[in-house]
Design an enzyme around this catalytic site. Structure first.
Site, short mmCIF file in Angstrom:
data_model
loop_
_atom_site.label_atom_id
_atom_site.label_comp_id
_atom_site.label_asym_id
_atom_site.label_seq_id
_atom_site.Cartn_x
_atom_site.Cartn_y
_atom_site.Cartn_z
N ASN A 169 0.80 -1.23 0.00
CA ASN A 169 0.00 0.00 0.00
C ASN A 169 0.83 1.29 0.00
OD1 ASN A 169 0.59 -0.97 2.57
ND2 ASN A 169 -1.06 0.15 3.53
N LYS A 192 12.45 -7.44 1.66
CA LYS A 192 11.58 -8.12 0.71
C LYS A 192 10.29 -7.32 0.55
CE LYS A 192 8.21 -10.96 0.56
NZ LYS A 192 7.56 -10.45 -0.66
N GLU A 267 3.49 -4.46 12.31
CA GLU A 267 2.44 -3.45 12.13
C GLU A 267 1.38 -4.10 11.26
OE1 GLU A 267 0.00 -1.44 10.76
OE2 GLU A 267 1.43 -0.27 9.57
N CYS A 301 -3.52 1.13 6.65
CA CYS A 301 -3.71 0.43 7.92
C CYS A 301 -4.53 1.28 8.88
CB CYS A 301 -2.35 0.09 8.50
SG CYS A 301 -1.22 1.47 8.49
N GLU A 402 -10.97 -6.24 9.05
CA GLU A 402 -10.34 -5.23 8.19
C GLU A 402 -10.68 -5.52 6.72
OE1 GLU A 402 -5.99 -5.13 7.63
OE2 GLU A 402 -6.11 -3.01 8.09
O1 TXE Z 1 -0.68 -8.95 2.87
P1 TXE Z 1 0.44 -9.87 3.49
P2 TXE Z 1 -1.60 -9.13 1.59
C1 TXE Z 1 -3.96 -6.40 5.22
C2 TXE Z 1 -5.21 -6.05 4.44
C3 TXE Z 1 -5.13 -6.96 3.27
C4 TXE Z 1 -4.52 -8.19 3.89
C5 TXE Z 1 -3.83 -9.11 2.93
O2 TXE Z 1 -6.33 -6.33 5.22
O3 TXE Z 1 -6.38 -7.25 2.74
O4 TXE Z 1 -3.58 -7.70 4.81
O5 TXE Z 1 -2.90 -8.40 2.11
C6 TXE Z 1 4.81 -11.07 2.81
N1 TXE Z 1 6.22 -15.23 5.43
N2 TXE Z 1 -2.86 -5.49 4.97
O6 TXE Z 1 -1.93 -10.55 1.32
O7 TXE Z 1 0.25 -11.30 3.12
C7 TXE Z 1 4.27 -10.61 1.49
O8 TXE Z 1 5.01 -11.20 0.43
C8 TXE Z 1 6.86 -14.06 5.28
C9 TXE Z 1 -2.62 -4.52 5.98
O9 TXE Z 1 -0.98 -8.41 0.50
O10 TXE Z 1 0.45 -9.54 4.92
C10 TXE Z 1 4.40 -9.12 1.62
O11 TXE Z 1 5.73 -8.71 1.35
N3 TXE Z 1 6.36 -13.06 4.56
C11 TXE Z 1 -1.30 -3.90 5.83
C12 TXE Z 1 4.07 -8.88 3.09
O12 TXE Z 1 4.27 -10.15 3.73
C13 TXE Z 1 5.17 -13.23 3.97
C14 TXE Z 1 -0.82 -3.63 4.47
C15 TXE Z 1 2.65 -8.43 3.36
O13 TXE Z 1 1.77 -9.33 2.78
C16 TXE Z 1 4.45 -14.42 4.10
C17 TXE Z 1 -1.15 -4.68 3.53
C18 TXE Z 1 5.02 -15.45 4.88
N4 TXE Z 1 4.39 -16.62 5.07
C19 TXE Z 1 -2.16 -5.55 3.81
N5 TXE Z 1 3.29 -14.31 3.42
C20 TXE Z 1 -0.99 -2.78 6.76
N6 TXE Z 1 -0.70 -3.11 8.02
O14 TXE Z 1 -0.94 -1.62 6.38
C21 TXE Z 1 3.28 -13.08 2.87
N7 TXE Z 1 4.42 -12.42 3.19
#
Ligand code: TXE
Length: 509
Positions: A169, A192, A267, A301, A402
């Protein structure tokens, strides 16, 4: 002007012009060990626009080895703290000079407004200036120890290799919140970025070399969470994981890091309440509620995804809110006049639409929007209409989970007690907004809200100077602000005998 047909919208990018990016490992631009790349999508055209390396565990191993070597190399370890700070400030200047280009890349890659992404990138240098300035103010203490003949002092030391895992985001901003304190403290980093928005990270990578950081101090490995994210978190030579993302992934990351007894900051998003009292400046509060949920298409977030409205002004407020939300101009995020852009990823687009369906099934009343945006200016992009639900009960899923999209739930309340109860009754606690002209109310509410940030008569303000992070399931640790550097340090206690006479070796001194 916004494009007006699906065809013209998509024609903006030609697949044959896609840039094939490389990984940054040990100061070299490397191909992924897999020999594979994946397409990064432009959410506005729903078409690929760049090729991102699809890394594997082998690439993580190479990157962590490079970061570990750099951590021990005198080229980095031997720098004075002042010299380290200077590198961060040099980097800040390079980012400032490149901000326009980087902002445009971010906007193309994640579909958020150029107005927002450009402003974010222009603001990023402040973190590097601030933490660069802190680098040589990391001080230990002399302890007035209770034992005679011993001098005891502490040293604040870096942790080692830091894994920075970031979401789609606000790719560069959220990475900066980790990189700036991590580097100021003397750590090295493997970053990453999200598989959905890696391009700005790889372009940003060039600036570290130009600023003069030794090779391997910052490494960038792209790929999917399950393929490289896990390999990074579980790598034995990673000392700390700094993660921003969804709470379910955060939970997995936390568990994996726990097995390696690693330091962690998380976070993890929220379900923030924007609370409007009957004594508020109503016009300002309406704008505040709109900005809380429709800015950035609700993909932040800190989105104020629940509007809690004081009963005496409920009808009047909802009417004004709907009137303003209806005027939102959707379209090309690269146009400065656009107010609501697409949802960044196809899965996220589907998730938002699923929650809209769930809210309707739960009995919430859809007062605005409620589905995909079919406007001509939205073309093929992943657009969802700004959506407002009334008749929402606090226990409904739409009020608890969320969504991360342009979907607002409105809930009325009778008094402060009820507002607090509803606001605090979710598993999250990232942020909250309060709209009131009463100083007593502002103070009481800010004390009683279970949230890491409380805004009064404003919303979505952040700064490099102010701590940011979550209560409850919204996270662990704080980013930004003077104390954030402590998240990247460990304390060593040093004891020096000053009398030269060995005490009884069979008892503790
Ligand atoms: O996030 P992910 P996603 C929330 C929001 C969204 C949901 C899913 O509700 O709909 O999360 O989004 C890495 N081991 N937020 O699927 O999976 C991934 O490659 C290690 C809130 O995109 O949390 C990426 O770099 N790493 C949020 C990062 O984690 C892993 C912002 C975030 O991806 C992993 C975005 C694993 N097993 C989404 N799996 C905020 N706090 O602002 C994934 N990743």
């Amino acid at each position: 002007m916004a494009t007006s047909t699906r065809q013209t919208n998509a024609a903006a990018e030609k697949p044959e012009e896609m840039k094939k990016h490389r990984l940054l490992i040990g100061g070299n631009w490397a191909e992924p060990s897999t020999g594979k790349w994946f397409e990064s999508m432009n959410p506005y055209t729903a078409r690929p626009w760049a090729l991102v390396p699809r890394s594997a565990k082998e690439d993580i191993n190479r990157a962590v080895a490079a970061a570990k070597a750099a951590f021990h190399d005198p080229a980095w370890r031997g720098l004075t703290a002042t010299a380290r700070g200077h590198l961060l400030r040099k980097l800040a200047d390079l980012i400032a000079a490149d901000a326009e280009r980087l902002g445009k890349i971010e906007s193309t890659d994640n579909g958020k407004l150029i107005a927002e992404m450009a402003a974010q990138v222009r603001y990023i240098p402040q973190w590097f200036h601030y933490f660069g300035g802190l680098a040589d103010k990391i001080e230990g203490r002399v302890i007035p120890i209770d034992k005679p003949g011993v001098f005891n002092f502490t040293r604040e030391e870096p942790l080692g290799v830091v894994a920075a895992i970031t979401p789609w985001n606000s790719p560069l901003l959220l990475a900066t919140w980790k990189l700036a304190p991590a580097l100021a403290a003397g750590n090295t980093v493997v970053w990453k970025p999200s598989e959905f928005s890696s391009v700005s990270a790889l372009e940003f990578g060039e600036l570290f070399e130009r600023a003069g950081f030794p090779p391997g101090v910052v490494n960038i490995v792209t790929g999917f969470g399950n393929e490289v994210g896990e390999a990074l978190v579980t790598h034995r030579d990673v000392a700390k994981v700094a993660f921003t993302g969804g709470d379910k992934t955060g939970e997995q990351v936390y568990a994996m890091a726990a097995r390696g007894i690693k330091h962690v900051t998380l976070e993890l998003g929220g379900k923030s309440a924007n609370i409007v009292f009957d004594d508020a400046e109503v016009e300002e509060a309406v704008k505040g509620v709109v900005s809380g949920i429709f800015a950035a298409t609700g993909q932040t977030c800190i989105a104020g995804s629940r509007a809690l409205i004081h009963r005496p002004i409920y009808e009047q407020f909802v009417e004004k809110l709907l009137a303003l939300a209806k005027t939102a101009k959707m379209g090309n995020p690269l146009e400065t006049s656009t107010q609501v852009g697409p949802v960044t990823t196809q899965p996220q687009y589907q998730k938002v639409l699923d929650y809209i369906r769930i809210a309707k099934e739960e009995g919430a009343v859809c007062a605005l929007g409620g589905g995909p945006a079919k406007r001509p200016e939205c073309g093929d992009g992943w657009f969802v209409e700004p959506t407002i639900f009334t008749g929402v009960k606090p226990e409904m899923r739409i009020a608890q989970e969320e969504v991360f999209g342009p979907v607002l739930s409105i809930i009325p309340f009778e008094d402060e007690e009820e507002a607090i109860r509803i606001a605090n009754d979710t598993m999250y606690g990232l942020a909250a907004g309060v709209w009131t002209t009463s100083i007593r109310r502002a103070l009481t509410m800010s004390e009683r809200l279970a949230a890491g940030t409380v805004w009064v008569n404003t919303y979505r303000a952040v700064s490099y100077m102010s701590p940011f992070g979550g209560y409850k399931r919204s996270g662990i640790g704080r980013e930004s602000g003077i104390d954030a550097i402590r998240e990247y340090l460990q304390t060593k206690s040093v004891w020096i005998d000053t009398v030269g006479k060995a005490p009884n070796p069979f008892v503790m001194r």
